[in-house]
Design a protein around this motif. Structure first.
Motif, PDB file in Angstrom:
ATOM      1  N   LEU A  31       1.921 -26.847  20.264  1.00  0.00           N
ATOM      2  CA  LEU A  31       0.984 -27.451  21.207  1.00  0.00           C
ATOM      3  C   LEU A  31       0.296 -26.335  21.992  1.00  0.00           C
ATOM      4  O   LEU A  31       0.968 -25.463  22.564  1.00  0.00           O
ATOM      5  CB  LEU A  31       1.750 -28.380  22.157  1.00  0.00           C
ATOM      6  CG  LEU A  31       0.891 -29.197  23.104  1.00  0.00           C
ATOM      7  CD1 LEU A  31       1.400 -30.629  23.128  1.00  0.00           C
ATOM      8  CD2 LEU A  31       0.968 -28.612  24.494  1.00  0.00           C
ATOM      9  N   ASP A  32      -1.033 -26.336  21.994  1.00  0.00           N
ATOM     10  CA  ASP A  32      -1.825 -25.348  22.729  1.00  0.00           C
ATOM     11  C   ASP A  32      -1.991 -25.842  24.159  1.00  0.00           C
ATOM     12  O   ASP A  32      -2.885 -26.631  24.456  1.00  0.00           O
ATOM     13  CB  ASP A  32      -3.185 -25.165  22.058  1.00  0.00           C
ATOM     14  CG  ASP A  32      -4.071 -24.147  22.758  1.00  0.00           C
ATOM     15  OD1 ASP A  32      -3.667 -23.607  23.816  1.00  0.00           O
ATOM     16  OD2 ASP A  32      -5.174 -23.897  22.257  1.00  0.00           O
ATOM     17  N   THR A  89       2.210 -20.621  30.693  1.00  0.00           N
ATOM     18  CA  THR A  89       0.991 -20.815  29.914  1.00  0.00           C
ATOM     19  C   THR A  89       1.183 -20.568  28.422  1.00  0.00           C
ATOM     20  O   THR A  89       0.219 -20.606  27.667  1.00  0.00           O
ATOM     21  CB  THR A  89      -0.120 -19.879  30.428  1.00  0.00           C
ATOM     22  OG1 THR A  89       0.341 -18.525  30.318  1.00  0.00           O
ATOM     23  CG2 THR A  89      -0.490 -20.198  31.869  1.00  0.00           C
ATOM     24  N   ALA A  90       2.417 -20.324  27.993  1.00  0.00           N
ATOM     25  CA  ALA A  90       2.677 -20.067  26.572  1.00  0.00           C
ATOM     26  C   ALA A  90       2.703 -21.373  25.787  1.00  0.00           C
ATOM     27  O   ALA A  90       3.232 -22.384  26.250  1.00  0.00           O
ATOM     28  CB  ALA A  90       4.009 -19.338  26.412  1.00  0.00           C
ATOM     29  N   ASP A  91       2.117 -21.349  24.596  1.00  0.00           N
ATOM     30  CA  ASP A  91       2.166 -22.504  23.701  1.00  0.00           C
ATOM     31  C   ASP A  91       3.617 -22.753  23.307  1.00  0.00           C
ATOM     32  O   ASP A  91       4.441 -21.843  23.339  1.00  0.00           O
ATOM     33  CB  ASP A  91       1.332 -22.247  22.447  1.00  0.00           C
ATOM     34  CG  ASP A  91      -0.148 -22.082  22.757  1.00  0.00           C
ATOM     35  OD1 ASP A  91      -0.562 -22.402  23.884  1.00  0.00           O
ATOM     36  OD2 ASP A  91      -0.883 -21.613  21.869  1.00  0.00           O
TER      37      ASP A  91
END
Length: 128
Positions: A31-32, A89-91
């Motif tokens: 998931l982005d 903020t990491a996918d």
């Protein structure tokens, strides 16, 4: 001692599932998170179970329900199966349900079953 932390949260509200069909076959997708908005998509700090998503460029992004949008984010890839905490903020990986029965009234955001065949070409759902 390393910076350890303990946290507990549930598997989410899965009342949107219309049956158990497809649960054992959910697949792992990335998931982005940069494409999601905290106030809209994860106001409680987690991506909720039942969130509809699309797959663009190999990653999951918010599904665009606009009926005329039948490419990219306009093609439903499925629904996030379980809650997933957003931490930075990491996918990250999520379980994606791409076939089964879905109770649209129980989803975490307003959702109308797509009528255009192109919008649901990547999935096999019965919307109830």
């Amino acid at each position: 001692m390393p910076g350890l932390k303990t946290e507990t949260f549930g598997g989410g509200d899965q009342s949107w599932l219309g049956s158990t069909h497809g649960i054992a076959n959910a697949r792992t997708e990335i998931l982005d998170i940069s494409t999601f908005t905290s106030g809209t998509h994860y106001p409680n700090g987690f991506i909720p179970s039942g969130l509809p998503v699309a797959k663009v460029g190999g990653v999951l992004v918010p599904y665009d329900a606009t009926e005329g949008t039948t490419t990219g984010a306009g093609i439903l890839a499925g629904f996030v199966l379980t809650d997933r905490k957003v931490d930075g903020t990491a996918d990250f990986a999520v379980a994606l349900l791409d076939h089964g029965r879905v109770r649209t009234a129980k989803l975490p955001i307003a959702f109308a079953a797509p009528t255009a065949a192109a919008k649901r070409a990547a999935t096999t759902f019965v919307f109830i």
